[in-house]
Design a protein around this motif. Structure first.
Motif, short mmCIF file in Angstrom:
data_model
loop_
_atom_site.label_atom_id
_atom_site.label_comp_id
_atom_site.label_asym_id
_atom_site.label_seq_id
_atom_site.Cartn_x
_atom_site.Cartn_y
_atom_site.Cartn_z
N MET A 1 -3.40 -3.42 -4.24
CA MET A 1 -2.39 -2.73 -3.44
C MET A 1 -1.95 -1.43 -4.11
O MET A 1 -1.81 -0.38 -3.46
N VAL A 2 -1.72 -1.49 -5.40
CA VAL A 2 -1.31 -0.29 -6.13
C VAL A 2 -2.39 0.78 -6.06
O VAL A 2 -2.10 1.98 -5.87
N ALA A 3 -3.65 0.38 -6.20
CA ALA A 3 -4.74 1.35 -6.12
C ALA A 3 -4.78 2.01 -4.73
O ALA A 3 -4.97 3.23 -4.62
N LEU A 4 -4.61 1.23 -3.68
CA LEU A 4 -4.58 1.79 -2.33
C LEU A 4 -3.41 2.76 -2.17
O LEU A 4 -3.54 3.83 -1.57
N ALA A 5 -2.25 2.38 -2.71
CA ALA A 5 -1.07 3.23 -2.60
C ALA A 5 -1.27 4.55 -3.32
O ALA A 5 -0.91 5.62 -2.80
N ARG A 6 -1.87 4.51 -4.50
CA ARG A 6 -2.09 5.74 -5.27
C ARG A 6 -3.07 6.66 -4.57
O ARG A 6 -2.91 7.89 -4.58
N PRO B 1 0.80 -1.24 0.00
CA PRO B 1 0.00 0.00 0.00
C PRO B 1 0.83 1.28 0.00
O PRO B 1 0.27 2.36 0.17
N GLY B 2 2.15 1.18 -0.17
CA GLY B 2 2.97 2.36 -0.38
C GLY B 2 3.44 3.08 0.86
O GLY B 2 4.08 4.13 0.75
#
Length: 235
Positions: A101-106, A78-79
């Motif tokens: 996970m990438v969507a949450l991180a962004r 999650p970045g």
């Protein structure tokens, strides 16, 4: 602080080698499933133990001292660690195989760059990075595939660049059925810290520091941090 090297059964392991495509799909699907609860349940970088935070700080200082350059957080989830590196003065971006996970991180860190992809096949030019962080992300790679993975790390890292690998160490193949409150299908392939160091050296890294911390419940497992510097390439 390091422990004595132990013999391993990796070469003689009678279990069949894992199919890379199947393993990658299982990791992707599992982390897509657990993503939201992972953020809720996993301690953020600020709450990590002092040794882990010290290793992240040492990595950041080494990258800064050798000219900086972009740092890739491979298996960024999650970045949160990607953002933590930014707070340590690095220009960091994340890569993760899980789209969720990438969507949450962004969403959580809109000022940072996050890429959806596999750390084993990075869409990055040769010699383009000043540093690589692989923080609790390589243990889903079977031991027989680690040489190729570490060669990919060496490909994208500039000579003289730094790698910090943090994660689980041991000698086991673990296949949990649930994690973070959800069913999962991934496998964790634990490799002894000494073997990880050998594989990094074979990929062209000089291991400059190795720190192991015992697992609080499992005597045959540990948490390891390995700092490596990529050597100059030969013709």
């Amino acid at each position: 602080m390091t422990g004595p090297a132990r013999s391993t059964r990796l070469a003689a392991d009678p279990r069949p080698a894992a199919d890379p495509a199947v393993g990658l799909a299982a990791v992707r699907e599992s982390y897509d499933t657990v993503a939201a609860d992972y953020v809720r349940l996993v301690v953020p970088p600020e709450g990590m133990d002092p040794v882990s935070r010290a290793m992240l700080a040492a990595f950041a200082e080494l990258v800064r001292e050798t000219g900086g350059g972009e740092v890739a957080d491979l298996g960024c989830g999650p970045g949160r660690v990607t953002a933590y590196l930014g707070g340590l003065g690095l220009t960091a971006f994340g890569v993760d195989v899980s789209g969720e996970m990438v969507a949450l991180a962004r969403r959580a860190h809109p000022g940072l760059r996050f890429l959806h992809g596999s750390m084993a096949a990075l869409d990055l030019p040769d010699d383009s990075l000043g540093g690589i962080l692989a923080w609790y992300s390589v243990h889903h790679t079977p031991a027989e595939q680690l040489p190729r993975l570490f060669a990919e790390f060496a490909r994208v890292l500039a000579p003289g660049g730094h790698l910090l690998l943090g994660g689980h160490a041991g000698d086991a193949r673990l296949s949990p059925t649930t994690a973070y409150g959800h069913p999962v299908s991934y496998t964790s392939h634990l490799v002894p810290a000494a073997r990880l160091a050998e594989l990094l050296a074979a990929a062209g890294f000089t291991v400059t520091a190795r720190v192991e911390q015992p697992h609080p419940q499992k005597a045959d497992r540990s948490y390891v941090c390995l700092l490596g510097e990529l050597g100059r390439r030969t013709a």
